[in-house]
Design an enzyme around this catalytic site. Structure first.
Site, PDB file in Angstrom:
ATOM      1  CB  SER A 183      -0.983  -0.006   1.170  1.00 14.89           C
ATOM      2  OG  SER A 183      -0.343  -0.374   2.366  1.00 14.89           O
ATOM      3  CG  HIS A 211      -4.133  -0.874  -2.173  1.00 13.92           C
ATOM      4  ND1 HIS A 211      -4.689   0.368  -1.984  1.00 13.92           N
ATOM      5  CD2 HIS A 211      -3.633  -1.242  -0.967  1.00 13.92           C
ATOM      6  CE1 HIS A 211      -4.505   0.750  -0.737  1.00 13.92           C
ATOM      7  NE2 HIS A 211      -3.863  -0.209  -0.096  1.00 13.92           N
ATOM      8  CE  LYS A 242      -7.972   0.946   1.149  1.00 13.60           C
ATOM      9  NZ  LYS A 242      -7.177   0.028   1.956  1.00 13.60           N
TER      10      LYS A 242
HETATM   11  C1  LIG Z   1      -7.204  -0.133   3.447  1.00 16.93           C
HETATM   12  C2  LIG Z   1      -6.541  -1.414   3.729  1.00 16.93           C
HETATM   13  C3  LIG Z   1      -7.080  -2.335   4.628  1.00 16.93           C
HETATM   14  C4  LIG Z   1      -8.247  -1.995   5.518  1.00 16.93           C
HETATM   15  O1  LIG Z   1      -9.430  -1.940   4.827  1.00 16.93           O
HETATM   16  P1  LIG Z   1     -10.596  -1.022   5.400  1.00 16.93           P
HETATM   17  O2  LIG Z   1     -11.806  -1.498   4.718  1.00 16.93           O
HETATM   18  O3  LIG Z   1     -10.234   0.384   5.056  1.00 16.93           O
HETATM   19  O4  LIG Z   1     -10.630  -1.244   6.893  1.00 16.93           O
HETATM   20  C5  LIG Z   1      -6.478  -3.560   4.741  1.00 16.93           C
HETATM   21  N1  LIG Z   1      -5.368  -3.872   4.042  1.00 16.93           N
HETATM   22  C6  LIG Z   1      -4.807  -2.993   3.196  1.00 16.93           C
HETATM   23  C7  LIG Z   1      -3.584  -3.395   2.440  1.00 16.93           C
HETATM   24  C8  LIG Z   1      -5.362  -1.737   3.016  1.00 16.93           C
HETATM   25  O5  LIG Z   1      -4.792  -0.856   2.201  1.00 16.93           O
END
Ligand SMILES: *Cc1c(COP(=O)(O)O)cnc(C)c1O
Length: 403
Positions: A183, A211, A242
């Site tokens: 990320s 992602h 996302k």
């Molecule tokens: C954003 C993210 C999460 C958490 O997801 P949410 O739905 O925002 O709690 C988990 N793992 C990664 C790699 C992320 O980027």
């Protein structure tokens, strides 16, 4: 009061290290053009990779969901909070992921953070051995800690080191945990190599595709489709806040794994189910992701990624080898990075400003995230703004050396 004074002292330390984080309050929907704290910006910092967060069909579906199911679910899934909308979403996700997962079933969670905790703690116990990639997301790290399993961290993409660990492992419950797209770096784990090791050494492979889901793969089935993978060892976690633009997350795996999670995963059981309207809106998001519009949006996003990468001309700072929508520019020191991010803000560009402990010491970076909702002109103008600032830094450095 001494307790408060201790906190104030600790906050002062953060301030001195340039580690105090500040929130901007956004007045407009998530989109490239936002108004925050009374000022207009072109934003390059959301994870709304396909531009679905404010998509009219998705927001209409959310409103329809409220009219069908009301505002809240009122209870946890195992009591009375599991609505028709949740069931339909899980069915749709299972069918969508079926090409890459044997006897696929899906489970919807309130957040990705909770899904990661749930799946790791339910599959690992004190008697398990967990192998965790160095750059894993905080939610995976916390899940591993909470599981109290014996844990070994393998260096970033060092699969030889992982193999040595697996070879020496005596536990029968082996679990390898990795992000797919990292990320803060934007590069992609070698999931085929990891899966081969997991199959050879009889281990689960938990893949966090936060992602990748919706973005990677011809149809948006994420990193599994990207690498054309299918295996009973796979436990797949995709987030829905996302690229899918709404909120929550899901785990897709063999139906036996999902049944186990429903019985044992505490972060699934002991929490109120997400609003059913969110699940209803996600039905539309998944249709868009899986369909022609999703393909067009992914194609546009990939064009923007290409433009950003090839437009970069940096002398002092460093881009990273990323082919994804996450495009970091490493500046180094916290204060220097904040000055650059502040300068971009003054020019009307809002980019992510990432500091330790999210990234290693002295690798503070801009984290530019691209979205299918951006235009080519917006991306070109941002690259040029970053190039200009880098050039100014370069010149300033040269003068400093001469002086
Ligand atoms: C954003 C993210 C999460 C958490 O997801 P949410 O739905 O925002 O709690 C988990 N793992 C990664 C790699 C992320 O980027």
């Amino acid at each position: 009061m001494p307790l408060l004074q201790t906190l104030r002292d600790d906050l002062d330390v953060l301030e001195a290290q340039h580690l105090i984080r500040r929130r901007r309050t956004v007045e407009t929907p998530c989109a490239p053009n936002v108004r925050a704290d009374g000022k207009d910006y072109v934003a390059f910092c959301s994870n709304d990779y396909l531009g679905l967060a404010a998509h009219p069909l998705v927001t209409q579906a959310l409103q329809k969901g409220v009219s069908l199911y009301g505002a809240g679910s009122g209870a946890s899934h195992l009591i009375s909070g599991h609505s028709r909308a949740h069931a339909n979403l899980e069915q749709k996700l299972a069918e969508f992921m079926a090409p890459n997962i044997d006897q696929a079933r899906a489970l919807y969670f309130c957040t990705g953070y909770m899904a990661n905790q749930a799946v790791i703690t339910a599959l690992a116990g004190k008697d398990a051995a967990v192998f965790s990639e160095e750059l894993n997301h905080a939610s995976l790290i916390d899940g591993v800690r909470l599981s109290r399993a014996a844990t070994q961290v393998f260096a970033h993409r060092d699969y030889a080191a992982l193999e040595a660990m697996l070879k020496n492992c005596t536990s029968k419950k082996r679990i390898v945990v990795t992000d797919s797209v990292f990320s803060m770096d934007g590069n992609i784990a070698d999931i085929p190599a990891l899966l081969a090791l997991c199959e050879q050494y009889d281990a689960w492979l938990i893949v966090d595709d936060a992602h990748g889901f919706g973005v990677l793969g011809e149809h948006g089935r994420g990193v599994l489709e990207h690498f054309n993978l299918r295996s009973p060892n796979l436990v797949y976690m995709g987030t829905l806040g996302k690229a899918a633009g709404v909120g929550g997350a899901f785990v897709a795996a063999h139906e036996t794994v999902i049944e186990w999670l429903i019985q044992k995963a505490r972060a699934y059981i002991f929490t109120t189910a997400a609003a059913p309207a969110l699940a209803h809106a996600l039905l539309t998001s998944i249709d868009i992701i899986a369909g022609e519009e999703g393909q067009q949006r992914r194609a546009h996003l990939n064009k923007l990624i290409h433009m950003f990468r090839h437009g970069q001309d940096l002398k002092v700072w460093q881009g990273m080898p990323s082919d994804t929508a996450i495009q970091p520019v490493v500046i180094g020191k916290n204060d220097a990075m904040l000055a650059v991010a502040g300068n971009l803000l003054d020019q009307g560009y809002w980019v992510g400003a990432i500091r330790p402990p999210t990234v290693p010491l002295d690798t503070a970076r801009l984290r530019v995230t691209l979205s299918a909702a951006h235009t080519e002109v917006q991306v070109l103008q941002l690259v040029q703004a970053i190039n200009r600032l880098d050039q100014m830094h370069y010149v300033a450095q040269c003068f400093a050396e001469v002086a």
